[in-house]
Design a protein around this motif. Sequence first.
Motif, short mmCIF file in Angstrom:
data_model
loop_
_atom_site.label_atom_id
_atom_site.label_comp_id
_atom_site.label_asym_id
_atom_site.label_seq_id
_atom_site.Cartn_x
_atom_site.Cartn_y
_atom_site.Cartn_z
N ALA A 223 0.83 -1.20 0.00
CA ALA A 223 0.00 0.00 0.00
C ALA A 223 0.87 1.25 0.00
O ALA A 223 1.62 1.48 0.94
N GLY A 224 0.77 2.05 -1.07
CA GLY A 224 1.47 3.33 -1.11
C GLY A 224 2.76 3.31 -1.90
O GLY A 224 3.54 2.36 -1.78
N MET A 225 3.00 4.38 -2.69
CA MET A 225 4.17 4.41 -3.55
C MET A 225 5.47 4.40 -2.76
O MET A 225 6.42 3.69 -3.10
N MET A 226 5.55 5.19 -1.70
CA MET A 226 6.79 5.22 -0.92
C MET A 226 7.07 3.88 -0.27
O MET A 226 8.22 3.46 -0.15
N ASN A 227 6.02 3.19 0.12
CA ASN A 227 6.19 1.85 0.69
C ASN A 227 6.63 0.85 -0.37
O ASN A 227 7.38 -0.08 -0.08
N LYS A 228 6.17 1.04 -1.60
CA LYS A 228 6.62 0.19 -2.70
C LYS A 228 8.12 0.38 -2.92
O LYS A 228 8.86 -0.58 -3.15
N VAL A 229 8.57 1.62 -2.84
CA VAL A 229 10.00 1.91 -2.98
C VAL A 229 10.78 1.25 -1.85
O VAL A 229 11.84 0.64 -2.06
N GLN A 230 10.26 1.35 -0.63
CA GLN A 230 10.94 0.75 0.52
C GLN A 230 10.99 -0.76 0.40
O GLN A 230 12.00 -1.39 0.73
N ALA A 231 9.90 -1.36 -0.10
CA ALA A 231 9.88 -2.81 -0.28
C ALA A 231 10.91 -3.24 -1.33
O ALA A 231 11.59 -4.26 -1.16
N ALA A 232 11.02 -2.46 -2.40
CA ALA A 232 12.00 -2.78 -3.44
C ALA A 232 13.42 -2.63 -2.90
O ALA A 232 14.30 -3.45 -3.21
N THR A 233 13.63 -1.62 -2.09
CA THR A 233 14.96 -1.40 -1.49
C THR A 233 15.33 -2.57 -0.58
O THR A 233 16.47 -3.02 -0.56
N PRO A 238 21.75 -5.25 1.90
CA PRO A 238 22.13 -6.26 2.90
C PRO A 238 21.28 -6.13 4.16
O PRO A 238 20.84 -5.03 4.51
N GLN A 239 21.07 -7.24 4.86
CA GLN A 239 20.28 -7.23 6.08
C GLN A 239 20.86 -6.31 7.14
O GLN A 239 20.13 -5.66 7.90
N THR A 240 22.18 -6.23 7.22
CA THR A 240 22.81 -5.35 8.21
C THR A 240 22.47 -3.89 7.95
O THR A 240 22.22 -3.12 8.87
N ALA A 241 22.45 -3.51 6.67
CA ALA A 241 22.10 -2.13 6.31
C ALA A 241 20.63 -1.86 6.62
O ALA A 241 20.28 -0.77 7.12
N LEU A 242 19.77 -2.82 6.34
CA LEU A 242 18.35 -2.65 6.63
C LEU A 242 18.10 -2.51 8.13
O LEU A 242 17.27 -1.71 8.56
N ALA A 243 18.81 -3.31 8.92
CA ALA A 243 18.66 -3.24 10.37
C ALA A 243 19.06 -1.86 10.90
O ALA A 243 18.41 -1.31 11.79
N GLU A 244 20.13 -1.30 10.35
CA GLU A 244 20.57 0.02 10.78
C GLU A 244 19.58 1.10 10.35
O GLU A 244 19.29 2.03 11.11
N MET A 245 19.03 0.97 9.16
CA MET A 245 18.00 1.91 8.70
C MET A 245 16.77 1.85 9.60
O MET A 245 16.19 2.88 9.96
N HIS A 246 16.39 0.63 9.96
CA HIS A 246 15.21 0.47 10.82
C HIS A 246 15.48 1.06 12.20
O HIS A 246 14.58 1.68 12.80
N ARG A 247 16.68 0.90 12.68
CA ARG A 247 17.04 1.46 13.99
C ARG A 247 16.80 2.97 14.02
O ARG A 247 16.27 3.51 14.99
N LYS A 248 17.19 3.65 12.96
CA LYS A 248 17.04 5.11 12.91
C LYS A 248 15.57 5.51 12.97
O LYS A 248 15.22 6.60 13.43
N GLN A 249 14.68 4.65 12.51
CA GLN A 249 13.27 4.95 12.51
C GLN A 249 12.58 4.57 13.82
O GLN A 249 11.63 5.23 14.23
N ALA A 250 13.04 3.50 14.46
CA ALA A 250 12.28 2.91 15.56
C ALA A 250 12.94 3.01 16.93
O ALA A 250 12.32 2.63 17.93
N GLU A 251 14.16 3.52 17.01
CA GLU A 251 14.84 3.58 18.31
C GLU A 251 14.13 4.60 19.21
O GLU A 251 13.82 5.71 18.79
N PRO A 252 13.85 4.23 20.46
CA PRO A 252 13.18 5.15 21.38
C PRO A 252 13.96 6.45 21.53
O PRO A 252 15.18 6.46 21.61
N GLY A 253 13.22 7.55 21.56
CA GLY A 253 13.85 8.86 21.71
C GLY A 253 14.25 9.50 20.39
O GLY A 253 14.59 10.68 20.35
N GLY A 254 14.20 8.73 19.31
CA GLY A 254 14.63 9.25 18.02
C GLY A 254 13.69 10.29 17.46
O GLY A 254 14.07 11.07 16.58
#
Length: 256
Positions: A223-233, A238-254
Amino acid sequence: MGKLAVVTGASSGIGLELARLFAGDGHDLMLCADRSLGDARTMLEATGVQVDTLEVDLATEAGVLALYDRLGGRPVDALAANAGHGLGEGFLDQAFEDIAHVIGTNVTGTTKLLHLVGRDMRARGSGRILLTGSIAGLMPGSFQAVYNASKAYVDSLSFALRNELKDTGVSVTVLMPGPTETDFFERAGMQDTVVGKAAKMQADKVAEIGYRAMLRGQGDVVAGMMNKVQAATAAVLPQTALAEMHRKQAEPGGGA
């Protein structure tokens, strides 16, 4: 009696919007959630369809069986298995009972209900199944680890089940939203994160995308163009890069 649609997690958000769409197409409704469904029932009954509700915890086997028993053997034309919730903060900082409830709701309860209703659909040779997965299932969820893992399960299960049922008259569709304007982030304790404070898709738009994909018999939809881009990305990084990207979005206090 008309066609029956079962919608779980129907008290608000995507589930309630899916129920509206089914009602608009004349389906009777069996709504289930672990929160009050009184307002949803009143609103949907005003459309002229029959509405039954059940407030149970679908993280438990007893809750799932109570829902299935409530159907009384009535054929289910469509199952929207939407119930689910998230959990923020670091994995080791979470209470294990909260972790277990996410797994129970998103994985175990969803699987049990799908097994029960799916068997009936296959025996009858017709039915539509719509699972609410997530693009979160496509990436490791730092500070949301159990939720993302649970949605990876749902996404994967849907593709496998669709293949198994391809010649049976039963369709399986997985809706994969990104961040959506619901009470998800409040319930997950993620209001102080970047993603919690960011703009999100409206639940009615997300539900409409999933509902139309289900009617078309489509296997999956993001659902959504930006989410389609994120899914394609997520498919190429690499999983390590994705984990770091997710951290920036979901870490408490961010999101302060």
